[in-house]
Motif scaffolding. Structure first.
Motif, PDB file in Angstrom:
ATOM      1  N   GLU A  52      81.697 -76.418  58.121  1.00 41.01           N
ATOM      2  CA  GLU A  52      82.289 -77.749  57.980  1.00 41.01           C
ATOM      3  C   GLU A  52      81.984 -78.573  59.213  1.00 41.01           C
ATOM      4  O   GLU A  52      81.812 -78.057  60.311  1.00 41.01           O
ATOM      5  N   ASP A  53      81.924 -79.900  59.020  1.00 37.84           N
ATOM      6  CA  ASP A  53      81.694 -80.806  60.159  1.00 37.84           C
ATOM      7  C   ASP A  53      82.900 -80.783  61.088  1.00 37.84           C
ATOM      8  O   ASP A  53      84.033 -80.645  60.651  1.00 37.84           O
ATOM      9  N   TYR A  70      74.798 -72.192  58.776  1.00 36.62           N
ATOM     10  CA  TYR A  70      74.788 -73.644  58.965  1.00 36.62           C
ATOM     11  C   TYR A  70      75.100 -74.386  57.676  1.00 36.62           C
ATOM     12  O   TYR A  70      75.810 -75.399  57.673  1.00 36.62           O
TER      13      TYR A  70
END
Length: 309
Positions: free
Chosen positions: A308-309, A304
């Protein structure tokens, strides 16, 4: 015989199905080893080799086991994987015809999973270098750097070291160690039978166990410190014979190696059952009773933190 790297996916599914659909990683490996699922043997599952680079022992099967769990998740056969949690089959994993595994769609899903995994690993490496953290050298058989750390949160690493140390005990020390362990398990050891060298019919220990209802049973103990040799049916038969001579209700046979299928079958025949403790079960009991060990707590970051977003 040298272990040949291969997928353990079908073996994992077969073991989980036998357990009713879910189980711990440790239980899965034990069933694979004991039942020979997909051709795996005890030696395949538990044997270790020494890395020529790090000098540390590791279990090659664990790499295939970890890879296979992740492949099964990517293919939709098991639920999401979490450290310290049981592995659980999906409905597809319960019903899927393994003779057709993997399909083209499953192959594509697995490939996509590892593509995303590679991106995450690359970011981990970059962050590690930027913070001047030490990187762990890969062993000869490693294909990704985090697989060894995934051995049940380093559980198998220290247990491998422990078992290798026990295998170096002298026969006399291993007998004393086994009696010490059995004492921790609640058996009151006899100070003469199995300790003196005559009149004990080859036993390595003898004791008495009192159950919760205050019923006392006579317990015979046998231990064999082997490096690679397995304990066979004949040795269990001889031990049962000694149990009869000493009028023991049940026995405990401890070894640093494994028991053959024939030995396991012999152990539960007749009216003198034998509890079998192999090398893996031995290290589990040492952990349970904290016998001459002490815990060390550490932590590892989940993916986590690198996604990357």
């Amino acid at each position: 015989m040298t272990y040949e790297r291969r997928s353990a996916e079908k073996a994992i599914v077969l073991a989980l199905r036998e357990m009713g659909g879910s189980g711990s990683r440790k239980e899965i490996r034990r069933l694979i080893a004991d039942n020979g699922y997909d051709g795996f043997t005890q030696e395949d599952v538990y044997s270790t080799v020494t890395s020529s680079r790090s000098g540390k022992d590791y279990c090659p099967f664990m790499f295939d086991f970890c890879f296979s769990l992740k492949n099964l998740y990517a293919a939709g056969m098991v639920q999401a994987l979490f450290r310290g949690k049981d592995v659980e089959l999906t409905q597809q994993g319960i019903n899927f015809d393994l003779s057709t595994y993997r399909t083209k769609e499953q192959d594509e899903a697995v490939a996509k999973y590892w593509e995303e995994h590679a991106k995450s690993q690359k970011k981990k490496t970059e962050l590690s270098k930027s913070s001047n953290d030490e990187t762990v050298a890969q062993t000869d058989d490693e294909t990704v750097s985090d697989e060894l750390a995934d051995q049940d949160e380093a559980d198998d690493a220290w247990k491998t070291e422990l078992l290798n140390a026990i295998k170096k005990f002298s026969p006399a020390k291993f007998e004393r160690f086994s009696r010490m362990l059995v004492t921790e398990m609640g058996v009151k050891m006899d100070k003469s039978i199995g300790v003196s060298l005559s009149g004990d019919h080859g036993l390595d220990g003898f004791g008495y166990f009192q159950s919760d209802d205050f019923r006392t049973s006579r317990v015979a103990i046998q231990c064999k410190r082997y490096d690679t040799a397995n304990v066979g049916e004949a040795q269990i038969r001889d031990f049962i014979g000694s149990m009869y001579l000493q009028k023991a209700e049940y026995g405990i046979f401890i070894t640093t190696s494994y028991f053959t299928p024939q030995a396991r079958a012999m152990a539960v025949q007749g009216d003198r059952p034998v509890t079998l403790i192999d090398g893996q079960a031995l290290t589990d009991l040492i952990e349970k009773y904290q016998l001459k060990i002490h815990p060390v707590t550490t932590y590892k970051l989940d993916d986590y933190y690198y996604e990357e977003d």
